[in-house]
Design a protein around this motif. Structure first.
Motif: not given
Ligand code: HEM
Ligand SMILES: Nc1ncnc2c1ncn2[C@@H]1O[C@H](COP(=O)(O)OP(=O)(O)OP(=O)(O)O)[C@@H](O)[C@H]1O
Ligand SMILES: Nc1ncnc2c1ncn2[C@@H]1O[C@H](COP(=O)(O)OP(=O)(O)OP(=O)(O)O)[C@@H](O)[C@H]1O
Ligand SMILES: [Mg+2]
Ligand SMILES: [Mg+2]
Lengths: 213, 221, 255, 57, 221, 213
Positions: C234, C237-238, C241-242, C244-245, D34, D36-37, D39-41, D43, D45-46
């Protein structure tokens, strides 16, 4: 000699910056890579130089002169950093790179002459001004022969005269059958280079260079 | 390659205090250990070889973290890596290690007989310690090079390098010290641990540069 | 590259991170439950166990000391296998596994050291000696911490992966040294009495609680390891994704 | 001499403290990731590979 | 100024991999000693304070030579010097030293009681050593800072000055160790060397930053 | 506010590079220093910033706002180097400089927005491309207030868009009564700056900037 890149993709930190890049340069041809900051110009150059892993694709040198079959070995790389030791003198620095790179081309003194640093070779590298430092690094390209020059913003910090002189050096190299690939924001004064515009969003497009304002 | 060696020794001598700091460590040990051991000259002589070895080990660590970092900071490392077609990168690493050893460890080996005198060591012990230092310290440098190469991607690897390599240098220390004692004390053998020490050094002469080269290759970015 | 993927595709499919997370989601509650049961049983059995005629009540320390010591070595072995997985197959889960195991292994090693010291004071009269067994376990602890430091020091996991794997493998020499140190050098420490050629020499009334505790702690290890691996996936992944954002935001900015 | 209850208690105590700390750390980490994931989702973001894996499975 | 302190500690922690690495480093050093001198507990207990002090010296010197060089290489030093109207430059130096000490030496001081246990030192010796380390190591950092500043100012002549400056750390070492032993062994005094140690530290707290600041001022070019 | 330099002389390593230099800039005025490599442009800037001893002459700030009486204290200096730590994130770096310099002007987030790095603040500085690094350093000028900006080749490595944006930032600063002194080889897009041409042989001459080719 032909430098061919096929379907090249590259990125940073797991993220793709560009993909599906194709170009082919034969000796005497130059490629200018342009595009906004962060588009991936330096990344592309480092991939060609073999300093970064490519995500996909191939680069090869067809019909290379003997001893330069491998792309890395055929390239001079001039990055943002000058690769010189501040405590050593300019001459010591250059002589080291000449011995290390081998395939001596012209002497250190001659090369310094060509970049207008003739009487400055005995100074420690740290004592040079920004433009002088850059010129000393340019001299590094001249003292050992390599058919391909990879240049990352080579003229940053150079004054107008040196810029023109450097354009002359590049033209000489091209005339001798060499290849030049340069990432730049400024026109380099080459005659008719190919241009690769990197979009900053993965888009890449090739065109002929036209003089810009 | 000779050119690289010359450049690196020149840099080491001109700019670095590596040589000096090594000797400083020896001085520190001589100044400080007698306090603990007390006026007992015999005991001092006995732990002398061990102390010299520990001093040498610690002194070798200093500055080792900058072995590749300095080259990376000014862009030379890129060119050294790119030249790996002409010279195997491992060879480049080996030459750099050699230069580091010559400038920062060799002076210390040369100074060790003098220190042995201060520590009241017997002549044979002095000779044996110097010899083992001469043979063993290159292994430490070479192991350290692996740590330095691993940490080069870090902007300031300092402590981390030492931490990674210290446990790995322990065998060198063990055999170095036991060979040094073997030359003096009767039951202990000299030749066996000394040969092992040589073997370790030879082993790391091969493995160290290869591992460091692999780490450097993957660190470039 | 693409051929390799299709050939190894089945393997990667079986152990791809998403699958792993789904799998862990199903298995973890059960595993945790069983762990708790076995540990409780083990604890109860150890309190029932009689005192040793030589070691008195301190023999109770054995029921935790020995499992911790075993697990400290097992965890390192798992990390070494993962390291091979990283180097040979470049499997992404292998790296995750090694990274997640390190802190758990360090904790178990620390506990083996602490309980051993606490046992050593009454038995040997000293907290610590520099004998082969204790020293090699101490070095194991240092190796764990070094590996943790290395994996944490770089924010881009891809950079430290290979280096950590190599370091882990090199450090594996220490494991046989720990195991056989009692046979190779004469030390204060007990020689092996359970896992040895020719069967255990320990009295059954002590052996059974020990075995149950060992199984319990092993299960605990696997539970924690699985949780930590899932966290690590996880976390990666975070981070991805950060990035990419950030990148897409910047693109919007420049255009 | 035969009773060293203090040492036994100390070692069990230390073990419990360390293990509880370890478990707590892992659980806290789990919650952080969890959150953070999620929160990003939210928003939008994929991950790049997400589309691929979803197609495959 | 707090911001500078925070930045430098953060750099020290982040780059080296954190406080963990600091403590780990000392654990590793101390683990190395028994391998050298052998597992003799009595001997270890006696040389323990000396070894802790040598470890502290090493830890302090590691990275100290880059104290200002790193800032100079990335251009921060210029801005720090320019701000000398707002903050006295000597104060800036002091804060940087403090940050360096906090990240690379304080962990050792904190961990030293534990290490003392491993070295089989008596409780009173452990206490005394920790105390002397706490009081004495800042002086080493401050002396080293002068050397680092001079090295920045004179990249080529710096070696010479380091030769003069670094050996100044030896007296700190000697008084520190003798105070540590004074607390344990009967004939040796504790208070006198301890007071001298405090005096040395205070002296260098004033002189060190001033000298370093002067060197930095004249170095900017 | 007026920045006045009188009869200024400066040099390097005991050698005089320029002498008898005079200029006076009032608030809202800009000075561009041009000249070939090694002429002494950077040297002059460093002398104004108080980083190098001047050989002769005076620099003073007349009628400065409170707190900026001393020339050093009134200046922002943007040199060739970015003065940022590669391991720290962009935001951490900027926040440090804001706290250290004091006199906060706009927030870090706002400044990053203005140099188009809005969403990149959380990345370690080492991860930025050359131009992005330069833009981050430019943000440093915005977060703390200083009336005088000393800029050494500020646009080196910037793409065309960022160059224009930076020109806008300079114009804003000038409009707010500030002073800009910039050493450069490239036109900076300012409206009507004074120009100081350093000859590379001790000659110095002042003129109004005219657009060059
Ligand atoms: C800090 C100190 C200690 C450490 C690091 C330590 C470490 C270890 C290790 C690594 C093992 C596993 C050995 C194997 O599987 O072969 C072990 C087992 C064991 N230890 Fe310790 N130990 C320590 C102190 C003690 C003390 C003080 C005692 C009792 C007087 C003790 C009694 C045992 C026993 C009975 C075993 C089981 C041996 C077997 O059945 O294989 N240990 N210890
Ligand atoms: N070392 C690095 N690690 C991770 N990401 C990086 C690294 N260097 C650059 N990047 C990222 O990769 C992208 C491309 O960088 P690159 O240096 O190739 O750009 P560029 O086209 O050369 O830009 P510029 O014109 O500013 O030089 C940028 O978004 C940057 O943030
Ligand atoms: N640190 C130094 N020590 C001694 N001499 C120096 C030093 N830096 C620069 N010089 C010398 O001073 C002269 C002027 O340098 P300066 O950096 O001011 O030039 P510049 O006009 O900024 O050139 P550029 O356009 O290349 O930046 C040069 O001849 C250079 O060799
Ligand atoms: Mg670039
Ligand atoms: Mg300049």
């Amino acid at each position: 000699m032909r430098l061919v890149a096929e379907n090249l993709a590259g990125g940073r930190g797991g993220e793709i910056l560009f993909s599906g890049l194709n170009f082919a340069l034969s000796g005497t041809e130059a490629l200018m890579i342009t595009g906004p900051n962060g588009a991936g110009k330096s990344t592309l150059l480092r991939i060609i130089a073999g300093l970064l892993e490519k995500t996909e694709g191939h680069i090869r040198l067809d019909g290379a002169p003997a001893g330069f079959e491998n792309v890395d070995a055929a390239c001079h790389y001039l990055g943002h950093l000058n690769a010189m030791k501040p405590v050593l003198t300019v001459e010591e620095n250059l002589r080291f790179w000449q011995l290390f790179h081998g395939i001596a081309h012209i002497t250190v003194a001659e090369a310094l002459e060509r970049v207008q640093l003739g009487d400055i070779g005995h100074l420690p590298f740290a004592y040079l001004s920004t433009g002088q430092k850059r010129r000393a690094s340019i001299a590094r390209l001249l003292i050992s022969y390599r058919p391909v020059w990879l240049l990352d913003e080579p003229t940053a910090g150079l004054d107008k005269t040196s810029e023109e002189q450097f354009a002359g050096l590049m033209r000489d190299h091209l005339k001798g059958g060499g290849i030049v690939i340069a990432a730049t924001h400024l026109p380099l004064g080459l005659d008719n280079p190919q241009e690769l515009v990197m979009g900053g969003n993965g888009h890449v497009r090739t065109r002929r260079w036209e003089a810009r304002s | 390659m000779l050119s690289l060696f010359l450049r690196d020794t020149r840099l080491g001598l001109r700019a670095g205090g590596g040589m000096l700091v090594g000797i400083l460590f020896f001085l520190a040990i001589i100044a400080v250990v007698p306090f603990g051991v007390g006026p007992d000259l015999k005991l001092l002589g006995r732990i002398g070889p061990a102390m010299l070895w520990i001093g040498a080990l610690l002194a070798t660590l200093l500055g080792l973290d900058r072995l590749f970092q300095a080259d990376r900071d000014d862009g030379s490392l890129d060119l050294l890596v790119m030249a790996s077609e002409r010279y195997m990168l491992a060879l480049t690493v080996l030459v750099k290690c050699l230069a580091h050893w010559t400038t920062s460890v060799l002076p210390l080996v040369v100074a060790s007989p003098l220190l042995g005198l201060f520590m009241n060591m017997q002549p044979s012990a002095i000779g044996a310690t110097t010899l083992t230092l001469l043979v063993g310290t290159p292994a430490i440098t070479l192991i350290g090079a692996v740590g330095a190469a691993v940490a080069v991607a870090l902007p300031r690897g300092g402590l981390l390098v030492s931490v990674i390599i210290l446990p790995l240098t322990i065998p060198v220390l063990i055999f170095g010290v036991s060979a040094a004692y073997g030359a003096v004390e009767d039951p202990a053998p000299f030749v066996a641990p000394f040969l092992i020490l040589i073997a370790i050094t030879l082993f790391f002469t091969v493995i160290g540069p290869l591992a460091a080269a692999a780490a450097l290759k993957s660190s470039a970015d | 590259m693409s051929e390799a993927v299709s050939k190894a595709g089945r393997w990667i499919d079986l152990a791809n991170p998403t699958r792993f997370i789904n799998f862990a989601g199903i298995v973890l509650p059960w595993l945790a439950g069983i762990t708790l049961l076995v540990l409780a049983a083990g604890l109860w059995m150890s309190f029932q166990a009689p005192d040793d005629y030589q070691q008195g009540s301190t023999v109770k320390i054995m029921f935790i000391h020995v499992p911790f010591a075993w697990l400290s070595m097992m965890c390192y072995t798992i990390m070494s296998i993962s390291a091979i997985g990283t180097l040979v197959w470049r499997h992404p889960l292998a790296d995750v596994s090694a990274k997640a195991a390190a802190p758990i292994g360090a904790a178990f090693t620390a506990l083996a050291l602490i309980t051993g010291s606490l046992w050593g004071k009454p038995m040997w009269g000293t907290w610590w000696v520099w004998d082969a067994r204790l020293t090699s376990v101490f070095v194991l602890f240092l190796m764990y911490l070094g590996i943790i430091a290395l994996t944490r020091a770089m924010d881009d996991p891809a950079k430290s992966t290979k280096a950590t794997a190599i370091l882990t493998l090199v450090g594996f020499i220490n494991i046989p040294i720990i195991k056989f140190s009692v046979d190779w050098w004469n030390t204060l420490h007990q020689p092996a009495s359970v896992i040895r050629m020719g069967g255990p020499t320990i009295h059954p009334s002590l052996l059974w609680p020990l075995l149950v505790m060992a199984i319990g702690f092993t299960l605990l290890f696997f539970t924690l390891h699985m949780m930590a691996m899932r966290n690590e996936i996880w976390r990666r992944r975070v981070v991805a994704m950060r990035r990419i954002a950030a990148r897409s935001a910047e693109r919007r900015g420049t255009q | 001499m035969m009773t060293h209850t203090g040492f036994v208690l100390a070692s069990y105590g230390a073990s419990i403290i360390v293990l509880v700390a370890l478990v707590a750390w892992i659980l806290i980490d789990q919650r952080t990731q969890r959150r953070a994931l999620q929160e990003l989702e939210t928003r939008g973001v994929r991950r790049r590979s997400e589309a691929r894996t979803e197609n495959a499975s």
